[in-house]
Scaffold this motif. Structure first.
Motif, PDB file in Angstrom:
ATOM      1  N   TYR A 108       0.842  -1.190   0.000  1.00  0.00           N
ATOM      2  CA  TYR A 108       0.000   0.000   0.000  1.00  0.00           C
ATOM      3  C   TYR A 108       0.884   1.249   0.000  1.00  0.00           C
ATOM      4  O   TYR A 108       2.101   1.157   0.216  1.00  0.00           O
ATOM      5  N   PRO A 109       0.309   2.437  -0.234  1.00  0.00           N
ATOM      6  CA  PRO A 109       1.120   3.655  -0.196  1.00  0.00           C
ATOM      7  C   PRO A 109       1.790   3.832   1.168  1.00  0.00           C
ATOM      8  O   PRO A 109       1.170   3.614   2.207  1.00  0.00           O
ATOM      9  N   SER A 110       3.046   4.219   1.150  1.00  0.00           N
ATOM     10  CA  SER A 110       3.762   4.483   2.397  1.00  0.00           C
ATOM     11  C   SER A 110       3.301   5.830   2.959  1.00  0.00           C
ATOM     12  O   SER A 110       2.873   6.722   2.221  1.00  0.00           O
ATOM     13  N   THR A 111       3.391   5.973   4.277  1.00  0.00           N
ATOM     14  CA  THR A 111       2.953   7.212   4.911  1.00  0.00           C
ATOM     15  C   THR A 111       3.980   7.717   5.910  1.00  0.00           C
ATOM     16  O   THR A 111       4.794   6.956   6.424  1.00  0.00           O
ATOM     17  N   ARG A 112       3.952   9.009   6.137  1.00  0.00           N
ATOM     18  CA  ARG A 112       4.704   9.626   7.239  1.00  0.00           C
ATOM     19  C   ARG A 112       3.665  10.184   8.191  1.00  0.00           C
ATOM     20  O   ARG A 112       2.799  10.969   7.786  1.00  0.00           O
ATOM     21  N   GLU A 113       3.715   9.782   9.465  1.00  0.00           N
ATOM     22  CA  GLU A 113       2.633  10.150  10.367  1.00  0.00           C
ATOM     23  C   GLU A 113       3.064  10.197  11.822  1.00  0.00           C
ATOM     24  O   GLU A 113       4.124   9.692  12.201  1.00  0.00           O
ATOM     25  N   PHE A 114       2.221  10.814  12.624  1.00  0.00           N
ATOM     26  CA  PHE A 114       2.351  10.764  14.079  1.00  0.00           C
ATOM     27  C   PHE A 114       0.941  10.774  14.655  1.00  0.00           C
ATOM     28  O   PHE A 114      -0.049  10.971  13.933  1.00  0.00           O
ATOM     29  N   MET A 115       0.819  10.539  15.942  1.00  0.00           N
ATOM     30  CA  MET A 115      -0.476  10.618  16.588  1.00  0.00           C
ATOM     31  C   MET A 115      -0.318  11.216  17.980  1.00  0.00           C
ATOM     32  O   MET A 115       0.751  11.119  18.587  1.00  0.00           O
ATOM     33  N   PHE A 116      -1.384  11.842  18.433  1.00  0.00           N
ATOM     34  CA  PHE A 116      -1.391  12.340  19.802  1.00  0.00           C
ATOM     35  C   PHE A 116      -2.746  12.042  20.422  1.00  0.00           C
ATOM     36  O   PHE A 116      -3.762  11.918  19.730  1.00  0.00           O
ATOM     37  N   SER A 117      -2.751  11.890  21.731  1.00  0.00           N
ATOM     38  CA  SER A 117      -3.985  11.702  22.491  1.00  0.00           C
ATOM     39  C   SER A 117      -4.177  12.922  23.370  1.00  0.00           C
ATOM     40  O   SER A 117      -3.266  13.327  24.094  1.00  0.00           O
ATOM     41  N   ASP A 118      -5.358  13.533  23.286  1.00  0.00           N
ATOM     42  CA  ASP A 118      -5.618  14.721  24.088  1.00  0.00           C
ATOM     43  C   ASP A 118      -6.000  14.337  25.520  1.00  0.00           C
ATOM     44  O   ASP A 118      -5.981  13.152  25.874  1.00  0.00           O
ATOM     45  N   ILE A 119      -6.358  15.299  26.338  1.00  0.00           N
ATOM     46  CA  ILE A 119      -6.641  15.007  27.745  1.00  0.00           C
ATOM     47  C   ILE A 119      -7.917  14.188  27.925  1.00  0.00           C
ATOM     48  O   ILE A 119      -8.141  13.617  28.987  1.00  0.00           O
ATOM     49  N   ALA A 120      -8.738  14.126  26.871  1.00  0.00           N
ATOM     50  CA  ALA A 120      -9.949  13.317  26.926  1.00  0.00           C
ATOM     51  C   ALA A 120      -9.704  11.894  26.452  1.00  0.00           C
ATOM     52  O   ALA A 120     -10.600  11.053  26.512  1.00  0.00           O
ATOM     53  N   GLY A 121      -8.483  11.629  25.957  1.00  0.00           N
ATOM     54  CA  GLY A 121      -8.151  10.295  25.485  1.00  0.00           C
ATOM     55  C   GLY A 121      -8.409  10.086  24.003  1.00  0.00           C
ATOM     56  O   GLY A 121      -8.127   9.014  23.466  1.00  0.00           O
ATOM     57  N   THR A 122      -8.944  11.083  23.319  1.00  0.00           N
ATOM     58  CA  THR A 122      -9.176  10.967  21.879  1.00  0.00           C
ATOM     59  C   THR A 122      -7.843  10.937  21.145  1.00  0.00           C
ATOM     60  O   THR A 122      -6.971  11.776  21.385  1.00  0.00           O
ATOM     61  N   CYS A 123      -7.679   9.965  20.264  1.00  0.00           N
ATOM     62  CA  CYS A 123      -6.435   9.810  19.520  1.00  0.00           C
ATOM     63  C   CYS A 123      -6.581  10.436  18.133  1.00  0.00           C
ATOM     64  O   CYS A 123      -7.462  10.050  17.361  1.00  0.00           O
ATOM     65  N   ILE A 124      -5.722  11.389  17.829  1.00  0.00           N
ATOM     66  CA  ILE A 124      -5.722  12.055  16.530  1.00  0.00           C
ATOM     67  C   ILE A 124      -4.466  11.637  15.768  1.00  0.00           C
ATOM     68  O   ILE A 124      -3.354  11.877  16.239  1.00  0.00           O
ATOM     69  N   ARG A 125      -4.645  11.000  14.630  1.00  0.00           N
ATOM     70  CA  ARG A 125      -3.525  10.643  13.760  1.00  0.00           C
ATOM     71  C   ARG A 125      -3.421  11.688  12.643  1.00  0.00           C
ATOM     72  O   ARG A 125      -4.437  12.070  12.054  1.00  0.00           O
ATOM     73  N   ILE A 126      -2.208  12.107  12.359  1.00  0.00           N
ATOM     74  CA  ILE A 126      -1.979  13.065  11.273  1.00  0.00           C
ATOM     75  C   ILE A 126      -0.868  12.502  10.390  1.00  0.00           C
ATOM     76  O   ILE A 126       0.199  12.126  10.880  1.00  0.00           O
ATOM     77  N   GLY A 127      -1.122  12.426   9.105  1.00  0.00           N
ATOM     78  CA  GLY A 127      -0.116  11.851   8.213  1.00  0.00           C
ATOM     79  C   GLY A 127      -0.309  12.266   6.772  1.00  0.00           C
ATOM     80  O   GLY A 127      -1.260  12.983   6.423  1.00  0.00           O
ATOM     81  N   LYS A 128       0.607  11.829   5.945  1.00  0.00           N
ATOM     82  CA  LYS A 128       0.520  12.077   4.513  1.00  0.00           C
ATOM     83  C   LYS A 128       1.152  10.906   3.773  1.00  0.00           C
ATOM     84  O   LYS A 128       1.981  10.163   4.320  1.00  0.00           O
ATOM     85  N   THR A 129       0.742  10.737   2.527  1.00  0.00           N
ATOM     86  CA  THR A 129       1.346   9.720   1.678  1.00  0.00           C
ATOM     87  C   THR A 129       2.697  10.210   1.202  1.00  0.00           C
ATOM     88  O   THR A 129       2.861  11.379   0.837  1.00  0.00           O
TER      89      THR A 129
END
Length: 245
Positions: A108-129
């Motif tokens: 599949y397409p390779s990605t560069r990404e990271f993720m963070f969890s806020d104080i509510a525990g919601t996980c946000i992933r941010i990335g690009k191909t």
């Protein structure tokens, strides 16, 4: 205009707003009663939240993935803001942020990404191909190792705060390092840095110190130090935790 906006629950909107404002988000709409609700934006990124008193942050499984060509700049901005706020990069508990890494795939397409969890525990992933990963021209064995190590990093992040987290993650990391330590790549050193951090936090300073020394002495790490700006900062944080020899 076409758009999708995720809407997440949280226990305390004021605390959540403080966290996201730290990351550069702005309030574009807020309702305090009868149902607490807020819209947050940073550039074109929009996240909405609503208050829920019965919500338990430690038991949150909400997540979303944001595709952005600005992933490197966002990571740099977020980590700098978090480091200034907490004096170090928060990598455990809530909030926390992962490392920025390439997930190399031959299928599949390779990605560069990271993720963070806020104080509510919601996980946000941010990335690009990424069309040409940092190690695209490397031998197949190193690309395969990078992919395996990426999975180990994912496993560690998803295991955060579980009762037997350290035992499970340490075993996965130790196996990964032993298997791929002769295949230098960015993900290898990301795994080693995180393993050192876990060791320092769980009463194994000698394990942490040995890993840090191994990383510092590695020719690949030395030659590519500009790529490891975030890891170098984390290593400095880890070293401060260790008792004097």
């Amino acid at each position: 205009m076409n758009a999708i906006t995720p809407i997440f629950p949280c226990q305390s909107l004021p605390e959540l707003l403080e966290f996201y404002e730290l990351l550069g988000f702005e309030i574009t709409y807020q309702q305090k009663s009868p149902n607490p609700y807020v819209c947050l934006k940073r550039g074109w990124i929009r996240l909405d939240f609503y208050g829920l008193k019965q919500y338990t942050p430690g038991q949150c499984y909400h997540t979303c993935y944001i595709l952005s060509e600005e992933v490197e700049q966002l990571y740099e901005d977020f980590t700098e803001a978090l480091r200034q706020k907490y004096g170090k990069l928060p990598t455990r508990g809530l909030p926390r942020i992962s490392q920025l890494r390439d997930k190399v795939s031959t299928k599949y397409p390779s990605t560069r990404e990271f993720m963070f969890s806020d104080i509510a525990g919601t996980c946000i992933r941010i990335g690009k191909t990424i069309v040409h990963p940092a190690e695209d021209d490397y031998p197949e064995a190193i690309k395969a190792a990078s992919q395996r190590l990426s999975l180990a990093l994912d496993f560690a992040y998803k295991s955060e705060d579980e009762p037997d987290e350290y035992a499970k993650v340490a075993k996965v990391y130790d196996t990964a390092i032993a298997r791929d330590q002769d295949k230098p790549c960015e993900n290898l050193f990301k795994v080693m840095v995180h393993r050192a951090e876990l060791a320092a936090d769980h009463g194994e300073p000698e394990v942490a110190r040995e890993l840090l020394q191994t990383i510092q002495a590695d020719p690949y790490f030395q030659q590519n130090r500009p790529r490891f700006k975030a890891e170098t900062a984390r290593m400095s944080d880890i070293a401060k935790k260790l008792p004097s020899v």
